[in-house]
Write an enzyme that holds these catalytic residues in place. Structure first.
Site, PDB file in Angstrom:
ATOM      1  N   LYS A  65      49.761 -42.111  -5.490  1.00 15.58           N
ATOM      2  CA  LYS A  65      50.541 -42.666  -4.322  1.00 15.58           C
ATOM      3  C   LYS A  65      49.832 -44.324  -4.964  1.00 15.58           C
ATOM      4  O   LYS A  65      50.781 -45.243  -4.225  1.00 15.58           O
ATOM      5  CB  LYS A  65      49.211 -42.757  -2.935  1.00 15.58           C
ATOM      6  CG  LYS A  65      50.280 -41.956  -2.327  1.00 15.58           C
ATOM      7  CD  LYS A  65      49.161 -41.154  -1.069  1.00 15.58           C
ATOM      8  CE  LYS A  65      50.244 -40.198  -0.015  1.00 15.58           C
ATOM      9  NZ  LYS A  65      49.246 -39.688   0.838  1.00 15.58           N
ATOM     10  N   ASP A 101      53.372 -43.660   5.657  1.00 18.45           N
ATOM     11  CA  ASP A 101      52.267 -42.849   6.097  1.00 18.45           C
ATOM     12  C   ASP A 101      50.839 -43.888   6.933  1.00 18.45           C
ATOM     13  O   ASP A 101      50.797 -42.574   7.754  1.00 18.45           O
ATOM     14  CB  ASP A 101      51.079 -42.407   4.646  1.00 18.45           C
ATOM     15  CG  ASP A 101      50.661 -42.024   3.984  1.00 18.45           C
ATOM     16  OD1 ASP A 101      50.860 -40.391   3.815  1.00 18.45           O
ATOM     17  OD2 ASP A 101      50.874 -42.105   2.545  1.00 18.45           O
ATOM     18  N   ASN A 149      32.119 -44.142   2.209  1.00 14.83           N
ATOM     19  CA  ASN A 149      32.313 -43.991   0.476  1.00 14.83           C
ATOM     20  C   ASN A 149      31.689 -43.226  -0.207  1.00 14.83           C
ATOM     21  O   ASN A 149      31.048 -43.596  -0.154  1.00 14.83           O
ATOM     22  CB  ASN A 149      34.059 -44.398   0.020  1.00 14.83           C
ATOM     23  CG  ASN A 149      34.940 -43.371  -0.951  1.00 14.83           C
ATOM     24  OD1 ASN A 149      34.950 -42.780  -0.531  1.00 14.83           O
ATOM     25  ND2 ASN A 149      35.117 -44.327  -1.571  1.00 14.83           N
ATOM     26  N   THR A 151      31.295 -43.107  -3.249  1.00 14.70           N
ATOM     27  CA  THR A 151      31.667 -44.517  -4.433  1.00 14.70           C
ATOM     28  C   THR A 151      31.442 -45.394  -3.680  1.00 14.70           C
ATOM     29  O   THR A 151      32.578 -46.145  -2.946  1.00 14.70           O
ATOM     30  CB  THR A 151      32.363 -44.475  -4.512  1.00 14.70           C
ATOM     31  OG1 THR A 151      32.696 -43.051  -5.739  1.00 14.70           O
ATOM     32  CG2 THR A 151      32.281 -45.344  -6.481  1.00 14.70           C
ATOM     33  N   LYS A 154      33.345 -48.935  -3.409  1.00 20.69           N
ATOM     34  CA  LYS A 154      34.577 -48.598  -3.846  1.00 20.69           C
ATOM     35  C   LYS A 154      35.040 -49.102  -2.453  1.00 20.69           C
ATOM     36  O   LYS A 154      35.985 -49.847  -1.766  1.00 20.69           O
ATOM     37  CB  LYS A 154      35.558 -47.515  -3.886  1.00 20.69           C
ATOM     38  CG  LYS A 154      36.495 -47.487  -5.332  1.00 20.69           C
ATOM     39  CD  LYS A 154      37.065 -46.098  -5.581  1.00 20.69           C
ATOM     40  CE  LYS A 154      38.190 -45.412  -4.932  1.00 20.69           C
ATOM     41  NZ  LYS A 154      38.837 -43.934  -5.582  1.00 20.69           N
ATOM     42  N   ILE A 220      42.848 -35.537   8.223  1.00 18.31           N
ATOM     43  CA  ILE A 220      44.093 -35.771   7.516  1.00 18.31           C
ATOM     44  C   ILE A 220      44.806 -34.730   6.443  1.00 18.31           C
ATOM     45  O   ILE A 220      45.841 -34.587   6.242  1.00 18.31           O
ATOM     46  CB  ILE A 220      44.595 -37.576   7.242  1.00 18.31           C
ATOM     47  CG1 ILE A 220      43.951 -37.238   5.790  1.00 18.31           C
ATOM     48  CG2 ILE A 220      44.232 -38.376   7.948  1.00 18.31           C
ATOM     49  CD1 ILE A 220      44.776 -38.143   5.079  1.00 18.31           C
TER      50      ILE A 220
HETATM   51  P1  ATR Z   1      44.293 -40.101  -1.607  1.00 16.66           P
HETATM   52  O1  ATR Z   1      45.508 -40.883  -1.814  1.00 16.66           O
HETATM   53  O2  ATR Z   1      44.884 -38.966  -0.749  1.00 16.66           O
HETATM   54  O3  ATR Z   1      43.304 -40.871  -0.733  1.00 16.66           O
HETATM   55  P2  ATR Z   1      42.538 -40.242  -3.654  1.00 16.66           P
HETATM   56  O4  ATR Z   1      43.075 -42.461  -3.838  1.00 16.66           O
HETATM   57  O5  ATR Z   1      42.264 -40.010  -5.348  1.00 16.66           O
HETATM   58  O6  ATR Z   1      43.602 -39.573  -3.219  1.00 16.66           O
HETATM   59  O7  ATR Z   1      41.038 -41.039  -2.607  1.00 16.66           O
HETATM   60  C1  ATR Z   1      40.459 -40.088  -2.809  1.00 16.66           C
HETATM   61  C2  ATR Z   1      39.711 -40.107  -1.818  1.00 16.66           C
HETATM   62  O8  ATR Z   1      38.427 -38.855  -1.379  1.00 16.66           O
HETATM   63  C3  ATR Z   1      37.826 -41.174  -2.214  1.00 16.66           C
HETATM   64  O9  ATR Z   1      37.854 -42.118  -1.625  1.00 16.66           O
HETATM   65  C4  ATR Z   1      37.462 -40.143  -2.704  1.00 16.66           C
HETATM   66  O10 ATR Z   1      35.830 -40.324  -2.972  1.00 16.66           O
HETATM   67  P3  ATR Z   1      35.176 -41.478  -3.772  1.00 16.66           P
HETATM   68  O11 ATR Z   1      36.169 -43.361  -3.986  1.00 16.66           O
HETATM   69  O12 ATR Z   1      34.253 -41.657  -4.050  1.00 16.66           O
HETATM   70  O13 ATR Z   1      35.805 -40.738  -5.990  1.00 16.66           O
HETATM   71  C5  ATR Z   1      37.099 -39.047  -1.827  1.00 16.66           C
HETATM   72  N1  ATR Z   1      36.190 -37.860  -2.064  1.00 16.66           N
HETATM   73  C6  ATR Z   1      37.542 -36.847  -3.272  1.00 16.66           C
HETATM   74  N2  ATR Z   1      36.198 -35.663  -3.516  1.00 16.66           N
HETATM   75  C7  ATR Z   1      34.979 -35.705  -2.810  1.00 16.66           C
HETATM   76  C8  ATR Z   1      34.223 -35.122  -2.600  1.00 16.66           C
HETATM   77  N3  ATR Z   1      33.534 -33.804  -2.548  1.00 16.66           N
HETATM   78  N4  ATR Z   1      33.195 -35.940  -1.450  1.00 16.66           N
HETATM   79  C9  ATR Z   1      32.919 -37.031  -0.851  1.00 16.66           C
HETATM   80  N5  ATR Z   1      34.478 -38.173  -1.414  1.00 16.66           N
HETATM   81  C10 ATR Z   1      34.967 -37.350  -2.167  1.00 16.66           C
END
Ligand code: ATR
Length: 282
Positions: A65, A101, A149, A151, A154, A220
């Site tokens: 995206k 979205d 979040n 991280t 972010k 979502i």
């Molecule tokens: P999308 O476009 O669907 O939002 P993305 O931009 O890759 O996908 O974002 C994924 C989100 O899921 C992020 O906030 C990620 O957290 P990080 O920024 O810490 O990577 C979160 N996420 C993915 N796996 C996770 C996990 N196991 N536990 C907590 N958060 C997770």
């Protein structure tokens, strides 16, 4: 015949092909829709092929995206503000990036008895989906938004970016393991992370003691419909919805953009949801 696709990685879980094929049949449109698994390095070639006319429109899912943007010719104002594209429209040789979205998310809340302007919201996640959700809530004047979040950096940089764009919107950040009780008590909780989609990485995201009776939770994620996050909230608080309504409403908004007219008004979203829920179980 018009041709459409959804791109992502993974993409096999996507219900978009089933959804759009059903819509095309119901509206007697001469069109087809397929799923296309891509690698990031293939985005450039994919978009240049699209420019030549092999596809009329594309739905974009994770993780493209944000990183598809450099390969598009321009963005509409929503995609520009959100910084993420989930819908590409081809106009002759020009590729235009849209974001549906945010409107899909806002319309999905109509299934819950909540007034956006009267509620505080906790957003779990800070990726592309979170950006669209927060943008929608900001346009609808949510009382406050708290981003949490994994991280933390972010979450903080997203908060700073959005605070500059929307100085009137109250936005905070918080921590996974130290959620502020006062915020938690009042907030509608929205999972925008990808957790729950992958059965191997599925957990409830929040400790049980942080979930309160009467609290509303939105996931979502739509595949599976019952994520661990939703199951836990359903058990304790009762009020939850899956990402299925958002999938449907963003799809209907994309359809109207691709066809340049509000043809989705002829589709009953409730009936479409029932159809997809049955298909999802097959
Ligand atoms: P999308 O476009 O669907 O939002 P993305 O931009 O890759 O996908 O974002 C994924 C989100 O899921 C992020 O906030 C990620 O957290 P990080 O920024 O810490 O990577 C979160 N996420 C993915 N796996 C996770 C996990 N196991 N536990 C907590 N958060 C997770």
């Amino acid at each position: 015949m018009k041709r459409f696709a959804v791109i992502g990685n993974p993409v096999t879980h996507s219900l978009s092909p089933i959804m759009f094929k059903k819509i095309f049949t119901d509206l007697a449109l001469d069109a087809d829709f397929c799923a296309q698994l891509l690698l990031s390095k293939e985005l450039e070639e994919f978009t240049s092929e699209m420019r030549k006319g092999n596809l009329d429109g594309v739905s974009v899912t994770a993780p493209f995206k944000q990183n598809v943007i450099p390969f598009l010719d321009r963005l509409d104002e929503h995609a520009e503000s959100i910084g993420a594209v989930n819908c590409i429209r081809r106009n002759r040789t020009e590729l235009i990036g849209h974001n549906t979205d945010w409107t899909g998310f806002i319309r999905s809340l109509s299934g819950l008895d909540i007034r956006i302007g009267k509620n505080d919201f906790i957003i779990l996640g800070a990726g592309g989906a979170a950006r669209a959700v927060i943008y929608g809530l900001t346009l609808e004047k949510a009382k406050s938004i708290t981003i949490i979040n994994r991280t933390v950096e972010k979450a903080i940089s997203l908060k700073e970016e959005l605070s500059n764009l929307f100085p009137y919107q109250e936005i905070h950040t918080n921590f996974w393991d130290r959620m502020d009780d006062e915020i938690l008590k009042k907030a509608v909780i929205i999972n925008t992370t990808t957790v729950g989609m992958d059965p191997k990485d599925s957990h409830a995201l929040m400790p049980k003691q942080n979930i309160l009776t009467g609290q509303t939770a939105v996931d979502i994620v739509y595949a599976p419909i019952w994520t661990q996050f939703r199951k836990l909230h359903h058990e304790i608080s009762g009020k939850t919805i899956s990402g299925m309504p958002m999938l449907i409403y963003q799809g209907l908004a994309s359809l109207d953009l691709w066809y340049g007219q509000p043809i989705s008004e002829q589709i009953d979203p409730i009936e479409l949801q029932q159809y997809l829920e049955i298909k999802n179980h097959e």
